[in-house]
Enzyme design. Structure first.
Site, mmCIF file in Angstrom:
data_model
loop_
_atom_site.group_PDB
_atom_site.id
_atom_site.type_symbol
_atom_site.label_atom_id
_atom_site.label_comp_id
_atom_site.label_asym_id
_atom_site.label_seq_id
_atom_site.Cartn_x
_atom_site.Cartn_y
_atom_site.Cartn_z
ATOM 1 N N GLN A 107 80.940 -12.060 15.946
ATOM 2 C CA GLN A 107 79.804 -12.780 15.376
ATOM 3 C C GLN A 107 79.064 -11.870 14.394
ATOM 4 O OE1 GLN A 107 78.438 -13.482 19.561
ATOM 5 N NE2 GLN A 107 77.874 -15.479 18.787
ATOM 6 N N ASP A 110 78.469 -7.091 9.910
ATOM 7 C CA ASP A 110 78.261 -5.754 9.360
ATOM 8 C C ASP A 110 79.534 -5.032 8.939
ATOM 9 O OD1 ASP A 110 79.343 -4.757 11.882
ATOM 10 O OD2 ASP A 110 77.383 -5.215 12.744
ATOM 11 N N HIS A 125 81.096 -15.231 11.295
ATOM 12 C CA HIS A 125 79.905 -15.470 10.483
ATOM 13 C C HIS A 125 79.988 -14.792 9.119
ATOM 14 C CE1 HIS A 125 77.507 -16.279 14.460
ATOM 15 N NE2 HIS A 125 78.378 -17.230 14.166
ATOM 16 N N GLY A 192 78.936 -7.421 24.297
ATOM 17 C CA GLY A 192 77.668 -7.285 23.573
ATOM 18 C C GLY A 192 77.126 -8.581 23.010
ATOM 19 N N ASN A 218 78.390 -5.884 28.981
ATOM 20 C CA ASN A 218 77.031 -6.019 28.454
ATOM 21 C C ASN A 218 76.103 -5.172 29.324
ATOM 22 O OD1 ASN A 218 75.958 -7.701 26.254
ATOM 23 N ND2 ASN A 218 74.519 -8.423 27.789
ATOM 24 N N ALA A 236 79.195 -0.985 25.383
ATOM 25 C CA ALA A 236 80.574 -1.124 24.910
ATOM 26 C C ALA A 236 81.211 0.243 24.658
ATOM 27 C CB ALA A 236 80.601 -1.963 23.627
#
Ligand SMILES: [Zn+2]
Length: 248
Positions: A107, A110, A125, A192, A218, A236
């Protein structure tokens, strides 16, 4: 099952698996210092220059004021410039070669998975490091500094950020690829992310229904915790490498 680290049972499953898929979200990037909007570590950004993020990252604003949208994403690219992938990104990149069948869906926009060497990545995304031509649809890697806003394609038309804005659909085929991998895998990792954003949130549930063992990684429990096979509480960058390094 909620555990504090990788158990021998989970490590054994990992060792035998051939078809593996993973979904990552803001938490893994936050471990590299990427600011997040929905919690998950890092500093949460809600506003910039007095405007809410939901407005800055919207299809509506892109249509009426593309320069402001570009300034916002350019600002965010600037925040990423000195950040590096972490041990969690590196572990996932290494898993690609380990499993005959592997797909990573993220998702995150970056580009840190690609920077860590991942090639089998579906960026649900989009990517903040790319622009897309509004006329010819060409995808362009953005230089560090943009000479003009909005930047232009080789065909002279303006580019838009190649990210999914509020009010937009996912890129064509992206979710379908992730969905196919989730439905066919033996092991599915959710890393995450609290998986509250649809349709990505469907993937772990889909994997579970198709018979996969779903492992959540998580620092805290999430809404997924009751529906997965195992939740490993931790970062992670600590947990993922531990699947290959017993005793950590
Ligand atoms: Zn073009």
């Amino acid at each position: 099952m909620i555990v504090a680290g990788v158990t021998e049972e989970l490590r054994a499953r990992f060792g035998k698996a051939r078809r593996v898929a993973a979904l990552t979200g803001a938490g893994i990037s936050a471990e590299s210092g990427v600011p997040t909007f929905r919690g998950g570590g890092g500093a949460a950004i809600w506003e910039w220059r007095g405007r809410p993020v939901s407005e800055l990252s919207s299809a509506e604003l892109l249509a009426s004021d593309p320069v402001t949208v570009w300034e916002w994403f350019d600002h965010r690219r600037g925040l990423l410039r000195d950040l590096r992938p972490n041990a969690g990104h590196a572990a996932l990149a290494g898993w690609e070669a380990r499993f005959p069948d592997f797909l990573l869906a993220t998702q995150n926009i970056d580009g840190l998975h690609a920077a860590a060497g991942s090639r089998k990545v579906v960026e649900l995304h989009g990517s903040i490091r790319h622009g897309r031509c509004l006329r010819c649809a060409r995808r362009v890697v953005l230089p560090d500094s943009l000479p003009e806003l909005p930047p232009r394609c080789a065909c002279a038309s303006p580019l838009r950020p190649d990210v999914v804005l509020f009010g937009e659909m996912l890129p064509e085929g992206a979710f379908e690829r992730a969905e196919a991998a989730a439905s066919a895998c033996e092991l599915f990792f959710v890393v995450g992310t609290s998986a509250l954003v649809y349709p990505a949130a469907l993937l772990p549930r889909l994997a579970r229904r198709a018979g996969a063992c779903v492992i959540e990684v998580n620092p805290e429990e999430t809404e997924l915790t009751p529906v997965v096979d195992a939740t490993i509480l931790g970062r992670a960058g600590d947990v993922l490498p531990a699947f290959l390094t017993p005793g950590v």
